[in-house]
Design an enzyme around this catalytic site. Structure first.
Site, PDB file in Angstrom:
ATOM      1  N   CYS A 123       0.866  -1.005  -0.165  1.00  0.00           N
ATOM      2  CA  CYS A 123       0.071   0.004   0.167  1.00  0.00           C
ATOM      3  C   CYS A 123       0.832   1.383  -0.033  1.00  0.00           C
ATOM      4  O   CYS A 123       1.509   1.504  -1.059  1.00  0.00           O
ATOM      5  CB  CYS A 123      -1.001   0.021   1.338  1.00  0.00           C
ATOM      6  N   HIS A 231      -3.582  -5.575   0.587  1.00  0.00           N
ATOM      7  CA  HIS A 231      -3.137  -5.742   1.945  1.00  0.00           C
ATOM      8  C   HIS A 231      -3.217  -7.283   2.237  1.00  0.00           C
ATOM      9  O   HIS A 231      -4.207  -7.892   2.970  1.00  0.00           O
ATOM     10  CB  HIS A 231      -4.166  -5.010   2.931  1.00  0.00           C
ATOM     11  N   GLU A 233      -1.448  -9.073   4.230  1.00  0.00           N
ATOM     12  CA  GLU A 233      -1.378  -8.950   5.615  1.00  0.00           C
ATOM     13  C   GLU A 233      -2.648  -9.131   6.351  1.00  0.00           C
ATOM     14  O   GLU A 233      -2.805  -9.766   7.455  1.00  0.00           O
ATOM     15  CB  GLU A 233      -0.614  -8.221   6.273  1.00  0.00           C
TER      16      GLU A 233
END
Length: 263
Positions: A123, A231, A233
């Site tokens: 990001c 994202h 994660e």
């Protein structure tokens, strides 16, 4: 803030040490790890040892810490990269800047790219990677790219009732991302108002959303340097996200083995 998982003194581990900068100077001052924990957890699941990188270090201190690390994850942030770094006036929608985060990531990138260490830029991290390579950013997608699809609200709270938006993306044939996904069309989460505009030097665009927004880049180099606008994660159950972190940590382990002088 929970203690970090370091190896015991006097022991050597095959687990690579992965530096992760704090998302903002303000979060570091308050010890707010709510969102940073996602990145730490993803690196740990993949077999790496994550380590905080302070945004308050001097350049010399930062370079000293970076020398002992094997790889880096550049996380997202509620702040935007300062447009002065890519020689453009500040858009009205570019509201929050963090000079310490910009400086820290830039110093990390200088070290990592010169020492051939893996980087996974996510990001905001993807955006500053592009700026570091001489590229530019779209400062606000809705304002500058009218007619594009919604890409979500920047930086949803960890406990938000609503989830990130999701949309499709197309991966470039032969790219690292495409090889890991074993597919060309994927679903990704989306939580950003800025994106890459003009790609930086040696960065190949390897992912785009259906509306043309750049969602991923890779450095055209033997080194493992990948930037993603989404994202991974926050997608711990997604096989592609798991493979992305696993491949990153695998590259970090290889880098660790190849640079014994730094251990």
């Amino acid at each position: 803030m929970s203690p970090e998982n370091h190896d015991a003194p006097g022991t050597k581990s095959s687990k690579p040490r992965v530096g992760i900068p704090w998302r903002t100077r303000d979060e570091e001052r308050r010890g707010n790890v709510e969102k940073l924990n996602y990145y730490f957890a993803a690196v740990k699941r993949a077999g790496g040892v994550p380590e905080h990188v302070s945004l308050g270090l001097s350049d010399e201190e930062l370079r000293e810490q970076a020398a002992g690390l094997d790889a880096f994850v550049l996380p997202g942030s509620p702040a935007d990269v300062d447009p002065a770094r890519y020689a453009e006036p500040r858009h009205a929608k570019t509201k929050t800047l963090d000079a310490d985060r910009d400086r820290t990531d830039s110093t990390i990138l200088e070290h990592a790219l010169s020492q051939h260490k893996p980087v996974l830029a996510i990001c905001y991290g993807c955006q500053i990677l592009n700026v570091h390579q001489g590229g530019t950013l779209v400062q606000d997608i809705p304002a500058e790219k009218p007619g594009t699809d919604a890409h979500g609200k920047t930086d949803l709270a960890a406990g938000a009732a609503t989830k990130d938006l999701e949309h499709s993306a197309t991966l470039a044939d032969g790219s690292q991302l495409q090889k890991l996904a074993c597919a060309t069309n994927i679903r990704i989460n989306s939580s950003h108002h800025q994106s890459i505009d003009r790609p930086g030097e040696k960065l190949r665009v390897t992912a785009r959303s259906a509306d043309g927004i750049i969602e991923g880049v890779e450095l055209q180099s033997p080194d493992w340097v990948v930037g993603v606008q989404w994202h991974p994660e926050r997608m711990p159950e997604d096989p592609f996200a798991q493979k992305l972190f696993a491949d990153f940590v695998r590259a970090a382990r290889k880098a660790r083995m190849e640079t014994p002088a730094n251990r």
